[in-house]
Design a protein around this motif. Structure first.
Motif, PDB file in Angstrom:
ATOM      1  N   TYR A 265      -9.113  20.404  40.054  1.00 46.05           N
ATOM      2  CA  TYR A 265      -8.137  19.363  39.723  1.00 46.05           C
ATOM      3  C   TYR A 265      -6.732  19.943  39.793  1.00 46.05           C
ATOM      4  O   TYR A 265      -6.545  21.159  39.821  1.00 46.05           O
ATOM      5  N   ASP A 266      -5.749  19.055  39.842  1.00 42.69           N
ATOM      6  CA  ASP A 266      -4.347  19.446  39.883  1.00 42.69           C
ATOM      7  C   ASP A 266      -3.693  19.190  38.534  1.00 42.69           C
ATOM      8  O   ASP A 266      -4.082  18.283  37.808  1.00 42.69           O
TER       9      ASP A 266
ATOM     10  N   ASP B  29      -4.189  31.355  29.526  1.00 40.25           N
ATOM     11  CA  ASP B  29      -5.156  31.274  30.626  1.00 40.25           C
ATOM     12  C   ASP B  29      -4.479  30.861  31.937  1.00 40.25           C
ATOM     13  O   ASP B  29      -5.142  30.541  32.908  1.00 40.25           O
ATOM     14  N   LEU B  30      -3.150  30.866  31.948  1.00 40.78           N
ATOM     15  CA  LEU B  30      -2.281  30.508  33.083  1.00 40.78           C
ATOM     16  C   LEU B  30      -2.258  29.017  33.392  1.00 40.78           C
ATOM     17  O   LEU B  30      -1.789  28.597  34.440  1.00 40.78           O
ATOM     18  N   GLU B  31      -2.747  28.198  32.462  1.00 40.24           N
ATOM     19  CA  GLU B  31      -2.646  26.750  32.643  1.00 40.24           C
ATOM     20  C   GLU B  31      -1.185  26.325  32.495  1.00 40.24           C
ATOM     21  O   GLU B  31      -0.510  26.730  31.549  1.00 40.24           O
ATOM     22  N   PRO B  32      -0.671  25.521  33.430  1.00 38.83           N
ATOM     23  CA  PRO B  32       0.713  25.045  33.313  1.00 38.83           C
ATOM     24  C   PRO B  32       0.894  24.178  32.063  1.00 38.83           C
ATOM     25  O   PRO B  32       0.128  23.252  31.814  1.00 38.83           O
TER      26      PRO B  32
ATOM     27  N   HIS C  94      -3.078  24.180  40.415  1.00 39.39           N
ATOM     28  CA  HIS C  94      -4.378  23.702  40.888  1.00 39.39           C
ATOM     29  C   HIS C  94      -5.450  24.574  40.249  1.00 39.39           C
ATOM     30  O   HIS C  94      -5.403  25.797  40.354  1.00 39.39           O
ATOM     31  N   TRP C  95      -6.406  23.940  39.567  1.00 41.99           N
ATOM     32  CA  TRP C  95      -7.517  24.651  38.950  1.00 41.99           C
ATOM     33  C   TRP C  95      -8.735  24.452  39.814  1.00 41.99           C
ATOM     34  O   TRP C  95      -9.062  23.324  40.208  1.00 41.99           O
ATOM     35  N   ALA C  96      -9.422  25.533  40.141  1.00 46.27           N
ATOM     36  CA  ALA C  96     -10.644  25.435  40.937  1.00 46.27           C
ATOM     37  C   ALA C  96     -11.623  26.516  40.509  1.00 46.27           C
ATOM     38  O   ALA C  96     -11.271  27.696  40.446  1.00 46.27           O
ATOM     39  N   TYR C  97     -12.825  26.076  40.175  1.00 44.15           N
ATOM     40  CA  TYR C  97     -13.939  26.984  39.890  1.00 44.15           C
ATOM     41  C   TYR C  97     -13.596  28.048  38.851  1.00 44.15           C
ATOM     42  O   TYR C  97     -13.985  29.200  38.969  1.00 44.15           O
ATOM     43  N   GLY C  98     -12.808  27.686  37.852  1.00 40.50           N
ATOM     44  CA  GLY C  98     -12.587  28.573  36.727  1.00 40.50           C
ATOM     45  C   GLY C  98     -11.281  29.315  36.673  1.00 40.50           C
ATOM     46  O   GLY C  98     -11.044  30.078  35.748  1.00 40.50           O
ATOM     47  N   SER C  99     -10.400  29.133  37.643  1.00 39.65           N
ATOM     48  CA  SER C  99      -9.109  29.839  37.579  1.00 39.65           C
ATOM     49  C   SER C  99      -7.991  28.982  38.167  1.00 39.65           C
ATOM     50  O   SER C  99      -8.239  28.068  38.952  1.00 39.65           O
TER      51      SER C  99
END
Length: 84
Positions: A63-64, A29-32, A76-81
């Motif tokens: 959030y970061d 999901d491209l999460e670090p 940085h995750w914002a509003y689902g991506s």
């Protein structure tokens, strides 16, 4: 020429993301998952923004992802991506 440069940029971006996925720096999901600066897996979520305009209280909207080893913010995750 401008169109060719845009295609080249897009191609380089796709290759970069695929390389980061293959090497385990990013999840599907491209999460670090791993810091690209120091290689640490000690990643924590910080700087939470909760709620906002027309958003229920208690919902995390942004959030970061921060490496706790070298202190770099790596996503940085914002509003689902994710924004990397």
């Amino acid at each position: 020429m401008k169109r060719l440069l845009n295609k080249l940029r897009h191609f380089c971006l796709v290759l970069s993301v695929k390389w980061l996925l293959f090497r385990g720096y990013l999840g599907k999901d491209l999460e670090p998952l791993k810091c690209p600066f120091c290689g640490s897996f000690n990643i924590k979520h910080c700087n939470h923004e909760i709620g906002g305009y027309n958003i229920p209280d208690g919902c995390i909207t942004e959030y970061d992802a921060k490496c706790m080893n070298c202190e770099e913010i790596i996503g940085h995750w914002a509003y689902g991506s994710w924004d990397l």
